[in-house]
Design a protein around this motif. Sequence first.
Motif, PDB file in Angstrom:
ATOM      1  N   UNK A 254       0.836  -1.213   0.000  1.00 32.26           N
ATOM      2  CA  UNK A 254       0.000   0.000   0.000  1.00 32.26           C
ATOM      3  C   UNK A 254       0.866   1.257   0.000  1.00 32.26           C
ATOM      4  N   UNK A 255       1.872   1.274   0.850  1.00 29.64           N
ATOM      5  CA  UNK A 255       2.734   2.443   0.920  1.00 29.64           C
ATOM      6  C   UNK A 255       3.502   2.617  -0.385  1.00 29.64           C
ATOM      7  N   UNK A 256       3.944   1.514  -0.980  1.00 30.46           N
ATOM      8  CA  UNK A 256       4.643   1.600  -2.260  1.00 30.46           C
ATOM      9  C   UNK A 256       3.742   2.239  -3.317  1.00 30.46           C
ATOM     10  N   UNK A 257       2.488   1.805  -3.371  1.00 28.80           N
ATOM     11  CA  UNK A 257       1.552   2.357  -4.346  1.00 28.80           C
ATOM     12  C   UNK A 257       1.271   3.827  -4.070  1.00 28.80           C
ATOM     13  N   UNK A 258       1.144   4.184  -2.786  1.00 28.29           N
ATOM     14  CA  UNK A 258       0.887   5.584  -2.437  1.00 28.29           C
ATOM     15  C   UNK A 258       2.078   6.466  -2.813  1.00 28.29           C
ATOM     16  N   UNK A 259       3.285   5.989  -2.523  1.00 31.28           N
ATOM     17  CA  UNK A 259       4.476   6.762  -2.881  1.00 31.28           C
ATOM     18  C   UNK A 259       4.600   6.897  -4.399  1.00 31.28           C
ATOM     19  N   UNK A 260       4.282   5.825  -5.108  1.00 27.72           N
ATOM     20  CA  UNK A 260       4.335   5.882  -6.561  1.00 27.72           C
ATOM     21  C   UNK A 260       3.330   6.889  -7.104  1.00 27.72           C
ATOM     22  N   UNK A 261       2.143   6.893  -6.535  1.00 29.22           N
ATOM     23  CA  UNK A 261       1.100   7.820  -6.988  1.00 29.22           C
ATOM     24  C   UNK A 261       1.550   9.265  -6.832  1.00 29.22           C
ATOM     25  N   UNK A 262       2.051   9.601  -5.667  1.00 33.87           N
ATOM     26  CA  UNK A 262       2.520  10.966  -5.447  1.00 33.87           C
ATOM     27  C   UNK A 262       3.689  11.307  -6.366  1.00 33.87           C
ATOM     28  N   UNK A 289      -5.540  -3.700  10.675  1.00 29.51           N
ATOM     29  CA  UNK A 289      -4.369  -4.133  11.452  1.00 29.51           C
ATOM     30  C   UNK A 289      -3.475  -5.100  10.683  1.00 29.51           C
ATOM     31  N   UNK A 290      -3.520  -4.998   9.345  1.00 28.03           N
ATOM     32  CA  UNK A 290      -2.709  -5.883   8.502  1.00 28.03           C
ATOM     33  C   UNK A 290      -1.843  -5.035   7.572  1.00 28.03           C
ATOM     34  N   UNK A 291      -0.545  -5.309   7.560  1.00 23.97           N
ATOM     35  CA  UNK A 291       0.330  -4.689   6.575  1.00 23.97           C
ATOM     36  C   UNK A 291      -0.107  -5.176   5.195  1.00 23.97           C
ATOM     37  N   UNK A 292      -0.434  -4.251   4.312  1.00 28.02           N
ATOM     38  CA  UNK A 292      -1.002  -4.633   3.013  1.00 28.02           C
ATOM     39  C   UNK A 292       0.039  -5.340   2.154  1.00 28.02           C
ATOM     40  N   UNK A 293      -0.332  -6.539   1.678  1.00 26.79           N
ATOM     41  CA  UNK A 293       0.609  -7.294   0.850  1.00 26.79           C
ATOM     42  C   UNK A 293       0.324  -7.157  -0.645  1.00 26.79           C
ATOM     43  N   UNK A 294      -0.706  -6.417  -0.999  1.00 26.02           N
ATOM     44  CA  UNK A 294      -1.064  -6.308  -2.404  1.00 26.02           C
ATOM     45  C   UNK A 294      -1.650  -4.928  -2.683  1.00 26.02           C
ATOM     46  N   UNK A 295      -1.305  -4.371  -3.833  1.00 22.05           N
ATOM     47  CA  UNK A 295      -1.885  -3.088  -4.250  1.00 22.05           C
ATOM     48  C   UNK A 295      -2.001  -3.074  -5.769  1.00 22.05           C
ATOM     49  N   UNK A 296      -3.009  -2.373  -6.248  1.00 17.66           N
ATOM     50  CA  UNK A 296      -3.255  -2.237  -7.682  1.00 17.66           C
ATOM     51  C   UNK A 296      -3.417  -0.771  -8.053  1.00 17.66           C
ATOM     52  N   UNK A 297      -2.722  -0.343  -9.088  1.00 14.46           N
ATOM     53  CA  UNK A 297      -2.886   0.998  -9.640  1.00 14.46           C
ATOM     54  C   UNK A 297      -3.266   0.876 -11.110  1.00 14.46           C
ATOM     55  N   UNK A 298      -4.204   1.711 -11.562  1.00  9.19           N
ATOM     56  CA  UNK A 298      -4.531   1.809 -12.982  1.00  9.19           C
ATOM     57  C   UNK A 298      -4.121   3.198 -13.439  1.00  9.19           C
ATOM     58  N   UNK A 299      -3.188   3.238 -14.374  1.00 16.43           N
ATOM     59  CA  UNK A 299      -2.483   4.474 -14.705  1.00 16.43           C
ATOM     60  C   UNK A 299      -2.554   4.723 -16.207  1.00 16.43           C
ATOM     61  N   UNK A 300      -2.508   5.992 -16.591  1.00 14.35           N
ATOM     62  CA  UNK A 300      -2.341   6.333 -18.000  1.00 14.35           C
ATOM     63  C   UNK A 300      -1.426   7.541 -18.129  1.00 14.35           C
TER      64      UNK A 300
END
Length: 441
Positions: A254-262, A289-300
Amino acid sequence: MEISLNNAIGSITHQLQIWRRDFHQYAESGWFEFRTATLVADELDRLGYQLQLGKEVINAEDRMGLPSPQQLAEQEKRAIEQGALTKWLPYFSGGFTGIVATLDTGKPGPTLAFRVDMDALDLNEDLTEQHRPHAEGFSSCNAHMMHACGHDGHTAIGLGLAHILKQFQSQLTGRIKIIFQPAEEGTRGAKSMATAGVVDDVDFFVAIHIGTGVPKGELVCGSKSFLATTKFDVTFQGKAAHSGARPEDGKNALVAAAQATLGLYGIPRHSEGSSRINVGVLNAGIGRNVIADHALMKVETRGETNDINEFMYQKALNIIEGAAKMQDVEFNIKLMGAAQSSHPSPQWVDFIMRLAQNNIPELTSVIKDKPQAAGSEDATYFMERTKALGGQATYMIFGTELSAGHHNERFDFDEDVMPVAVKTLATIALSLPEFGDHPNE
């Protein structure tokens, strides 16, 4: 020619409406156009066109945004239940829903191609009495599928044009192709047909659209407002852990996806033209209370030129990779769609303008181009391929009144635009010898 052509157009005007409303009622999203494709193929075969179908005209490796095999099978079954013609279905099975119909006049001359698209949007249609398709009984019966961009009209125009060209075959020269393309929405389908070679022998190419904010009676002969685009999905795979007891054991997708988005929104603009970046979807995590192990981004990404779009895309890839490394997670990128930028051929546009001004009195205004909202269109793959091999290409827009904007659940259009479009395209085919010699000779 004008009187007899007018009579011929008049004789199919009601049929254009019947076709359009049938396709609208049984809307099919990209790569699911099984019913539509079988009906189109059957009509073209009845008219005597030479047909190339499915894998003959689609390069499997270049299909983008392809649904899963299970989804394709489910939709094929649905199409059969809704009247798909099983005689033709094996050609299109597995999502190879493309058609190229060729009329060989038997007389020397160039090859002219027209492209129309067939797919609907992933959208639920408005089902209130204020919406004409519902009030008049032809709203989509398929959940999350709606013709909200006019492709039902485009397909009907393509069939109408096929009828008219066959009637006037003795007055035509060369070869004429009508390309029925799947999966234009999301810019997913044209590349696979272009790389399959369907326009490699084409000297003159025309793609069409109705609406797009152009008023009724106006014709845009050479639209060039398309941005190059790359559409892709990014998945981050980390490691789940208890966020209170053992957070150090986790790898946070989740944090990886958030950092990528910004980071994506921080890509600098390009000095040589317009550029765009958007993260349209961001999903991650399963619990507080779970460290997210999966995230999805749809980008263009988008760019005014192919080079600018490529600049945006490469910057995006670097940022995504960096965000993944920061959180020690894996990532995967899946290409979902793409289109190029393309400018119409000036001489070809000028010729079409003169024809329309002199032969189509139904048009109140004929112009070269009109500044449009910066979208993308994968017919540009056909245009660029045609031009690269020495031909000429353009993109035409037929104005019409709309009940709501494109990609809106209340989208509908004035059906009077369809016979005008058929007449204009038929006039181009009938008048092509006036344009001069074969451009490749």
